[in-house]
Each structure stands twice: as structure tokens, then as C-alpha cells.
Design a protein around this motif. Sequence first.
Motif, PDB file in Angstrom:
ATOM      1  N   PRO A   9     -69.077  -0.068 -84.727  1.00 36.39           N
ATOM      2  CA  PRO A   9     -69.045  -1.189 -85.225  1.00 36.39           C
ATOM      3  C   PRO A   9     -68.594  -1.064 -86.651  1.00 36.39           C
ATOM      4  CG  PRO A   9     -71.487  -0.141 -84.728  1.00 36.39           C
ATOM      5  CD  PRO A   9     -70.179   0.550 -83.768  1.00 36.39           C
ATOM      6  N   HIS A  71     -78.500  -9.529 -74.048  1.00 39.17           N
ATOM      7  CA  HIS A  71     -78.399  -8.281 -75.168  1.00 39.17           C
ATOM      8  C   HIS A  71     -77.592  -7.481 -74.254  1.00 39.17           C
ATOM      9  CE1 HIS A  71     -83.635  -8.876 -76.047  1.00 39.17           C
ATOM     10  NE2 HIS A  71     -83.074  -8.953 -75.067  1.00 39.17           N
ATOM     11  N   GLY A  72     -77.109  -6.511 -74.524  1.00 45.23           N
ATOM     12  CA  GLY A  72     -76.431  -5.061 -74.267  1.00 45.23           C
ATOM     13  C   GLY A  72     -75.279  -5.854 -75.129  1.00 45.23           C
ATOM     14  N   GLY A  73     -73.995  -4.905 -74.559  1.00 45.54           N
ATOM     15  CA  GLY A  73     -73.007  -4.817 -75.136  1.00 45.54           C
ATOM     16  C   GLY A  73     -72.225  -5.498 -73.908  1.00 45.54           C
ATOM     17  N   ALA A  74     -70.520  -5.330 -73.943  1.00 48.52           N
ATOM     18  CA  ALA A  74     -69.613  -5.222 -73.704  1.00 48.52           C
ATOM     19  C   ALA A  74     -69.358  -4.647 -72.126  1.00 48.52           C
ATOM     20  CB  ALA A  74     -67.973  -5.081 -73.498  1.00 48.52           C
ATOM     21  N   SER A  75     -70.252  -3.569 -72.259  1.00 48.92           N
ATOM     22  CA  SER A  75     -70.523  -2.466 -71.166  1.00 48.92           C
ATOM     23  C   SER A  75     -71.700  -2.520 -70.296  1.00 48.92           C
ATOM     24  CB  SER A  75     -71.030  -1.132 -71.426  1.00 48.92           C
ATOM     25  OG  SER A  75     -69.961  -0.029 -72.463  1.00 48.92           O
ATOM     26  N   THR A  76     -72.695  -4.009 -70.414  1.00 48.69           N
ATOM     27  CA  THR A  76     -73.252  -4.146 -70.022  1.00 48.69           C
ATOM     28  C   THR A  76     -72.195  -5.343 -68.803  1.00 48.69           C
ATOM     29  OG1 THR A  76     -75.047  -4.442 -71.886  1.00 48.69           O
ATOM     30  CG2 THR A  76     -75.499  -5.564 -69.515  1.00 48.69           C
ATOM     31  N   PHE A  79     -71.046  -4.892 -65.312  1.00 53.33           N
ATOM     32  CA  PHE A  79     -71.214  -4.437 -64.184  1.00 53.33           C
ATOM     33  C   PHE A  79     -72.109  -5.866 -63.641  1.00 53.33           C
ATOM     34  CE2 PHE A  79     -75.917  -4.519 -64.218  1.00 53.33           C
ATOM     35  CZ  PHE A  79     -76.345  -4.449 -65.433  1.00 53.33           C
ATOM     36  N   GLU A 107     -66.926   0.213 -62.763  1.00 49.01           N
ATOM     37  CA  GLU A 107     -68.169  -0.593 -62.730  1.00 49.01           C
ATOM     38  C   GLU A 107     -67.937  -1.554 -61.326  1.00 49.01           C
ATOM     39  OE1 GLU A 107     -70.574   0.428 -63.514  1.00 49.01           O
ATOM     40  OE2 GLU A 107     -69.766   2.295 -64.797  1.00 49.01           O
ATOM     41  N   GLN A 190     -70.076  -6.241 -82.060  1.00 52.95           N
ATOM     42  CA  GLN A 190     -70.060  -5.797 -83.476  1.00 52.95           C
ATOM     43  C   GLN A 190     -68.480  -5.139 -83.992  1.00 52.95           C
ATOM     44  OE1 GLN A 190     -71.241  -4.887 -80.071  1.00 52.95           O
ATOM     45  NE2 GLN A 190     -69.676  -3.069 -79.564  1.00 52.95           N
ATOM     46  N   ALA A 196     -73.997  -4.583 -84.227  1.00 55.34           N
ATOM     47  CA  ALA A 196     -74.600  -4.423 -82.630  1.00 55.34           C
ATOM     48  C   ALA A 196     -75.684  -4.784 -82.142  1.00 55.34           C
ATOM     49  CB  ALA A 196     -74.015  -2.740 -82.443  1.00 55.34           C
ATOM     50  N   GLY A 197     -75.600  -4.684 -80.612  1.00 52.31           N
ATOM     51  CA  GLY A 197     -76.769  -4.890 -79.698  1.00 52.31           C
ATOM     52  C   GLY A 197     -77.039  -6.031 -79.054  1.00 52.31           C
TER      53      GLY A 197
ATOM     54  N   HIS B  71     -80.384  -0.448 -74.592  1.00 53.06           N
ATOM     55  CA  HIS B  71     -80.316  -2.285 -74.827  1.00 53.06           C
ATOM     56  C   HIS B  71     -81.469  -3.097 -74.304  1.00 53.06           C
ATOM     57  CE1 HIS B  71     -76.528  -2.051 -77.085  1.00 53.06           C
ATOM     58  NE2 HIS B  71     -76.190  -1.160 -76.198  1.00 53.06           N
ATOM     59  N   PRO B 235     -78.018  -0.169 -80.205  1.00 50.33           N
ATOM     60  CA  PRO B 235     -78.120  -1.784 -80.926  1.00 50.33           C
ATOM     61  C   PRO B 235     -78.915  -1.062 -82.205  1.00 50.33           C
ATOM     62  CG  PRO B 235     -80.070  -1.150 -79.441  1.00 50.33           C
ATOM     63  CD  PRO B 235     -78.294  -0.461 -78.837  1.00 50.33           C
TER      64      PRO B 235
END
Lengths: 356, 356
Positions: A9, A71-76, A79, A107, A190, A196-197, B71, B235
Motif C-alpha cells: 500500500p 475481493h482479494g488482490g492480484a494474487s487472487t 489462479f 498458479e 493498493q 488494499a483489499g 480476503h 485487506p
Amino acid sequence: MIHNFNAGPSILPKEVFEEASRAIVDFNNTGLSILEIGHRTPLFENVLNEAVSLIKDLMQLDSNKEVLFLHGGASTQFFQLPMNFLSKEKKASYLDCGVWGTKAIKEAKNFGLVEVVASSEDKNYTYIPTGFEVPIDSSYFHYTTNNTIEGTQMQWIPETSVPLVADMSSDILSREMDFNRFSFIYAGAQKNIGAAGVNLVVADKEFLKQGNENLPSMMDYRVHVANGSMLNTPPVFAIYVCMLTLRWLKKNGGIKAIEEINSKKAELLYSTLEQIPLFQLPVNKADRSFMNAVFTMENPTLEKEFVALCKKEGMVGVEGHRNVGGFRVSLYNALPLSSVEAITDLINAFANKYAS
Amino acid sequence: MIHNFNAGPSILPKEVFEEASRAIVDFNNTGLSILEIGHRTPLFENVLNEAVSLIKDLMQLDSNKEVLFLHGGASTQFFQLPMNFLSKEKKASYLDCGVWGTKAIKEAKNFGLVEVVASSEDKNYTYIPTGFEVPIDSSYFHYTTNNTIEGTQMQWIPETSVPLVADMSSDILSREMDFNRFSFIYAGAQKNIGAAGVNLVVADKEFLKQGNENLPSMMDYRVHVANGSMLNTPPVFAIYVCMLTLRWLKKNGGIKAIEEINSKKAELLYSTLEQIPLFQLPVNKADRSFMNAVFTMENPTLEKEFVALCKKEGMVGVEGHRNVGGFRVSLYNALPLSSVEAITDLINAFANKYAS
């Protein structure tokens, strides 16, 4: 005076902080906190709709593009994307230009065949490969537009006949681009978008139709489109902060105007560092990031002294990522030119002191 | 004066709003907003560690329990849980007591065999089934402790020899319970824990070991444990609000103390409604929820009038869920007794006016 060079962030506009702070105690004169309003009320629906409209407007998106806040971030997305578009019979092509691209590749391999068309791992990810070819039987081609950790940025959009997918987490909204050339764009919020989030997804309607069937509801982009990013309780406050940040960007002239300031900031910092033998710039000049300037120093004692000096002057976040060391100065949209002037002044003063 | 009876996102303590509002402009006298601090700094690590400690303390968890902040919301857990613990060869048992349980069952079926041991669908989910048996070859038994939409709550913990799993989204931290009997607990934060956009997971270390292999990193609970809820950028602000809310609960005597107040609130509301023929209480008395009181009125004209009167008196969120209609008054931890007194006064006055 604090100068926030955090990689994310990261700094957001001061007026966003002020308005968000007020909304926590009284949102739009409702007497309610933004944290306690129902998400299925016009109060929040207006926030979400405005955020979506601002994205469409700022990115000049065609009508065939869907905008989601998930919801989540780029890592979500690392996958979720292959879960939607890969299978044992379907292949995707990836460009490997750093830590985040490598994670995305890892992933994707859980869901289908992955071909890495090129990699800059041979030179520690200090450049962007060119001249690669994307196999035409790929379900999509994935790359990272800006490598936050390594400090490289792709200054061109690859030519491919397959759907183009990009992780734009760390440079979205920072420079003009033909966003409509992409079938799928995602970005953790972020850095340039907000708090973030939450995750921004911009996807082509036709591309989404090609997705796999029988996915978990929360993973199926089409289900999120059908529910207008409200399949379940969304991250209300994070989306609100995005909306405020997008509003600020629009008010200040949009992407074109911010790109001019971002260029000035990056040019000032890089040209200062180039003239000082005490610092090294490891990244290939043509591939330098305008968002995350990475530099090093050969003398570890001086390195510590420089970090201490930055801290003393209220400069936050100048140490490199824990994986690579050195220094990293992030130059996101909300960072004012005056902060870059402050750190270049400090760099010059430091260099003069140790010039030998 | 506003009385917030929202079902979630819902009311949080006033002092939480005030402190969160300050932290948006200046977090802990750092000169930085909580929205712009790095998540891998002691500034945020302290927040996360305190939130985890408070959960362990308030819920009196054994040392074999892991606490995660992930998240998403409970809907994310609807598929993440079976993704980790089901397969074509593994069966899970579910109790079907309402909309959320039904959704959890639907998502689980994507990953393995699902046996529904009992359902209260026959009476529109107005009661909690008893006398069901959980097959001993189940990987786990899943139920919803409190049904937010239907207004039912399970006042007992089922006896099973298989791992016990519960969605506690809408009544966690509201009443004393032997939380250590559960192998896996999850809860969206936006009722009694904090702000929307984060999920609490409390899981048994041994249970997690039984999870499937080769999962996407973001879906594998063990990867989150290994990374201390920091596999990717968490988050930040949502977790901060949880920490503040948990601190408030601890300061006010913890779960035992809040349960006493919650009981008073529910008893006052239900006993008021029971005496007024104008209103109906559809839920089986023994299964009434202490968090979400659902009631109806036979006369649609009077119903509209009652809603308008509530609005006039600053009462927010009294309309039933869009799926069921009627009224719903949510009585979460942060709702003061005075708000329940206000609405029972209004109910009595309304009843007197229309008594015939």
C-alpha cells in the motif's frame, strides 16, 4: 513533512484521506459511518456505480468491456484467471519478467498447459525481452506491465492474435494506453486505484464467454458480471476509497495529465541518479519503470547511512524489496513532484559529501 | 439519533468509528494514513498480531488452533473449504437451515459428495432440525450457527465424531460457546468482528493437515498459516477495524459480558412482539435468533406505515431480506440496549394506535 515512497500500500491523495476520514464518522450527512451502511442500498450502489463509471471514463473503455471490483488482490487473479480459461486441453502463454509474473505462471500450471514465451531471468530480470512469439493456439497471452520489485516496465503493447491479458497492478492509470486492446486486465487496488483489499478487473464480454463451466460461483467472472460485483458483500470501504481516488484523478485531468507529471518525476530521479557514480541503476535504460525506480550502492556502510538519512528526513519506503535489497523509490500517481525534488536534493547532498 | 438495525454491514462501536477515522489521516502519530503504510512493517504487523491475540483470548482458543484473516467473505469459504477437504472420494455432511447453508451446499457439490443430513426447508426454514445423524465417513459436518435471513439460531452444538465445521458469520463473539469443539470456524467480519472485506478463519492444526494437495496457493489454508495471513497484501484497513472492534469487546468484558446484554436486547424485543397480535413471529420459539429478529405483519398497508414510521424515527435496516420480506431487526454486539428500547417503544405505540 513525510514523503511516502512505499511500493504498496502506498500514498493516496491527501483529499482522499480527508474525505474517507469524514465518511468513517458521517457518510454523506447520513449520520451513519460508511462502515455500517448496507451494501444493497442506494448509498453504496451509488459509490460502486460511480467507481465503475470513472474507470470506464478514465480508461476510455469500449462498450464491450465489463468492469468489476472483486475481493482479494492480484494474487487472487493469478489462479482465478487460469481457473476460468485453462484446462488440460487449453494452453496459455506467459511472459516471465519478474517475481509477480513467475507467481502467475506457477498458479496457472495448476489448471492447464503453460508456455513461457520469454524470460529475463538470465539477467536477474533487469530487462524486458523482445522478439518473442506467442503461439496462436494459446487461450491467452499474459504479461505484467510493470514489475514493482525489479523496477522494469514494458513501454509497448505486444502484438498478438490471441487474447491479451495483463497484470497492471503497479502502473494502471499512470500512463495513456489503448486499454481496449486487452481482453482482460487486472490490478490490485493498493497503488494507483485506492486501498488494499480489492481488485479491479476489466474484461472483454466476448472473452468471458469463452470461460470454463461449472466453476465455484465466487470464481466465475460471468457470475460477478451478472451480479454487478455484488455476488456477496463487497469490500465496501475499499471500493469507496477507490471511487474517491478515481474522482481525484478525473478532477486533475485524468490519465494524460498525470502521465505528464509522472514522466517529470521519473526523469528527475533517473537523471539525478545517472550523474552520480555512487549509485548504480541496474535496469536496462529503455525498460526503466516510471513507477518504481530501483537503484543500488556498492558500499554497504554508505547504504545504511543513506537509509538512515532518508528516515531522518521523513522519507518512508526507500529500501528495496526484501527479495532484492538496494533501494526502491515508488512514484505512484499521488506522489507529488515535490517529494521527488526532496529526495533528489538529498541524493545530491549525499553524493557531494562522499564525492572523492 | 440514528438506530442502526442493519443485518450487515452493520453497526460497530462509536469509538471504533472515531479511532478509525483518526487513523485514516494519522495512524498512531506516524503522520501517515493507515491506508498508506506498508503491510510488511511493524506498524501493520502489530495490528495483525493484536487482532489474532484478541481472537485467541476472547474465544479462549487452545494452542492447537490457528487464526487467519483472509480476503473475501463467508461466500469465499463456501468453496474454499470443500476445495481443501473434499474430492471425488471424500464426502461431507451438511445441515440445511437456510439461504446461506443452501449456498454452502451448492458450492461444496463442485468438489465432492455432499450428504444433507437434515433440512428445515419443509417449513420455510423457520426451525432448526433435531435428531439427525451425521455419517461417520464424512470428512466434516458443516452447519450455520445463526441464519441471518430466516432469524433462526442453533442454541446447541451438534454431537458428532467427525470434524465439526461452522459458518458463524452472524453470531460469532455474541455468546459463550466451546469454540474448541470445532475443527474449523469461519465468519465474514461485517457483523460482530469489524468491517466488510475480510474473513476470520479459526482452524485446528490437525484438521488442516488433512487438506488436499496441489491447491492454488491462495486457496490453501496451510500456505496462509505458513505466511501468517500475509501471503499477499492483506485487506489492511478491514483488519485494523477488526482489531479495534475486538479491543472494544475485550475492554467491555468480553463475550460473557456482551452475551448478557445481547440476551436482554433479544428478550425485550421478542417479549414485546409476542404481546402484540398485529405482529407475527414465524420462527419456532426455541430456535429464535438473538442476533436477527424476524417478524411479519399481515396487513400490507400497515406494514408500509410501520416502515415509514421507523424511517421517520431514524431507525435504519428494519426491512426484511429481499428474499423473504417482512421485518428484520438485527441486534449485533455493538447495538446498544437503548436502540432496542427505542424500537419496542415505537412498536408499542404503533400497536396502541391500531389496536381494535
